[in-house]
Design an enzyme around this catalytic site. Structure first.
Site, PDB file in Angstrom:
ATOM      1  N   LYS A   1      47.748  47.167  32.310  1.00 20.57           N
ATOM      2  CA  LYS A   1      47.083  48.247  32.726  1.00 20.57           C
ATOM      3  C   LYS A   1      47.759  49.510  33.311  1.00 20.57           C
ATOM      4  CE  LYS A   1      43.142  44.870  33.808  1.00 20.57           C
ATOM      5  NZ  LYS A   1      42.460  44.366  34.646  1.00 20.57           N
TER       6      LYS A   1
ATOM      7  N   GLN B   1      41.870  42.756  40.770  1.00 18.10           N
ATOM      8  CA  GLN B   1      42.315  42.072  39.911  1.00 18.10           C
ATOM      9  C   GLN B   1      41.739  40.575  40.133  1.00 18.10           C
ATOM     10  OE1 GLN B   1      43.425  42.696  36.841  1.00 18.10           O
ATOM     11  NE2 GLN B   1      43.524  40.688  35.924  1.00 18.10           N
TER      12      GLN B   1
ATOM     13  N   ASP C   1      35.803  48.806  36.913  1.00 17.50           N
ATOM     14  CA  ASP C   1      35.609  47.276  36.259  1.00 17.50           C
ATOM     15  C   ASP C   1      34.012  47.290  35.839  1.00 17.50           C
ATOM     16  OD1 ASP C   1      37.761  45.723  35.814  1.00 17.50           O
ATOM     17  OD2 ASP C   1      38.126  45.160  37.809  1.00 17.50           O
TER      18      ASP C   1
HETATM   19  N1  GUN Z   1      40.679  39.144  35.575  1.00 22.81           N
HETATM   20  C1  GUN Z   1      40.452  39.117  34.281  1.00 22.81           C
HETATM   21  N2  GUN Z   1      39.918  40.002  33.669  1.00 22.81           N
HETATM   22  C2  GUN Z   1      39.803  40.900  34.664  1.00 22.81           C
HETATM   23  C3  GUN Z   1      39.262  42.158  34.460  1.00 22.81           C
HETATM   24  O1  GUN Z   1      38.816  42.801  33.507  1.00 22.81           O
HETATM   25  N3  GUN Z   1      39.247  42.773  35.525  1.00 22.81           N
HETATM   26  C4  GUN Z   1      39.785  42.490  36.828  1.00 22.81           C
HETATM   27  N4  GUN Z   1      39.625  43.016  38.066  1.00 22.81           N
HETATM   28  N5  GUN Z   1      40.245  41.107  36.888  1.00 22.81           N
HETATM   29  C5  GUN Z   1      40.220  40.353  35.626  1.00 22.81           C
END
Ligand code: GUN
Length: 292
Positions: A53, A97, A120
């Protein structure tokens, strides 16, 4: 042979579009969008995703703010950090996350995020807006799946879309999007579903988001189906430098020849989730910093 739904390529196109938009804003004297990422603990897979990211932010000219806390952080302290980000005018959007340590309530943390900054798309308000005329920030992974199908002109209207996995992050919101925006007829399967194969075999579009490598075998898929594999499980592979490879939920080698379109793993849905996160951050930034 099927058309490969190349998420890496589409995500790269989207990133170029975002870069151009950021450049345009910067040329008018605006600051760059700023995404903050909270990560708790030292889970290797989570750190790998977060690094992806951050690299994506850099590639489109976004600023980013990384906040890493020990797994012993209290829920109260984490909530305080979320509150601070909610009111920080230099932060346009942020994510926490997942997974979080067991002593922290994911729901409590998620619901404490200001919906305008929830890039998200996890908060109840953003989730609910899927079925509203006024859609807000859409959940990133299902948004990425929809965008991938759209950019390959995959026909969805009136088609039977079977989704395996009804999670809050992927299957459940995707079912709503498939119905609302793509006008498909949706069957949502989950761990209590009887005779899974009887459902998957009737799918024109089969989306699998479970996290069980090899769950979908060739005999469970209709000839000519469109397959979207959201699974990304680390499986041991001594031939790789890292010691593992990523595996989807679909037995790709035997299933692919039967299909019309299929996503690879890696390089399918994964890059699209990150592209959606960037698109959501750009939207949050533009909505909160209008050109006037
Ligand atoms: N953990 C696994 N996929 C994601 C996601 O798309 N966003 C977040 N915040 N955590 C995750």
């Amino acid at each position: 042979m099927p058309t490969i739904l190349d998420g890496k390529k589409v995500a790269s196109d989207i990133k170029n579009e975002i870069s151009a938009r950021v450049e345009e804003r910067k040329s008018k004297g605006f600051r760059a969008p700023n995404l903050a990422i909270i990560i708790v603990g030292d889970d290797g897979a989570s750190h790998t995703y977060v690094n992806g990211k951050i690299a994506a932010c850099k590639s489109v000219g976004f600023d980013f703010t990384l906040m890493h806390f020990a797994s012993t952080i209290s829920e109260e302290k984490l909530l305080k950090h979320v509150e601070n980000l909610n009111s920080d005018e230099d932060i346009d959007g942020f994510i926490v996350q997942l997974p979080l340590p067991e002593h922290i309530s994911v729901e409590k943390i998620t619901e404490s995020i200001k919906p305008e900054k929830d890039v998200d798309g996890f908060t109840n308000q953003n989730f609910g807006s899927i079925v509203s005329k006024n859609q807000l920030i859409l959940p990133a992974t299902p948004f990425g799946v929809m965008e991938l199908l759209r950019r390959y002109d995959v026909e969805t209207e009136g088609k039977h879309c079977v989704i395996v996995g009804a999670s809050r992050l992927v299957g459940a919101p995707l079912g709503m999007m498939m119905t609302e925006s793509a006008h498909a007829t949706v069957t949502l399967c989950h761990k209590y579903t009887n005779d899974l194969a009887s459902h998957t075999k009737s799918a024109d579009i089969l989306v699998v988001a479970v996290g069980k490598p090899g769950l979908i075998s060739e005999d469970m898929v209709k000839e000519g189906a469109v397959i979207v594999d959201v699974g990304t499980t680390r499986v041991e592979d001594k031939t790789k430098k890292s010691g593992f490879r990523l595996s989807g939920d679909v037995d790709y080698d035997t299933v692919a020849p039967k299909t019309s379109f299929i996503t690879p793993v890696p390089g399918g849905v994964g890059p699209m989730t990150i592209a959606s996160l960037l698109l959501n951050t750009l939207k949050a930034y533009e909505d909160q910093n209008p050109e006037g």
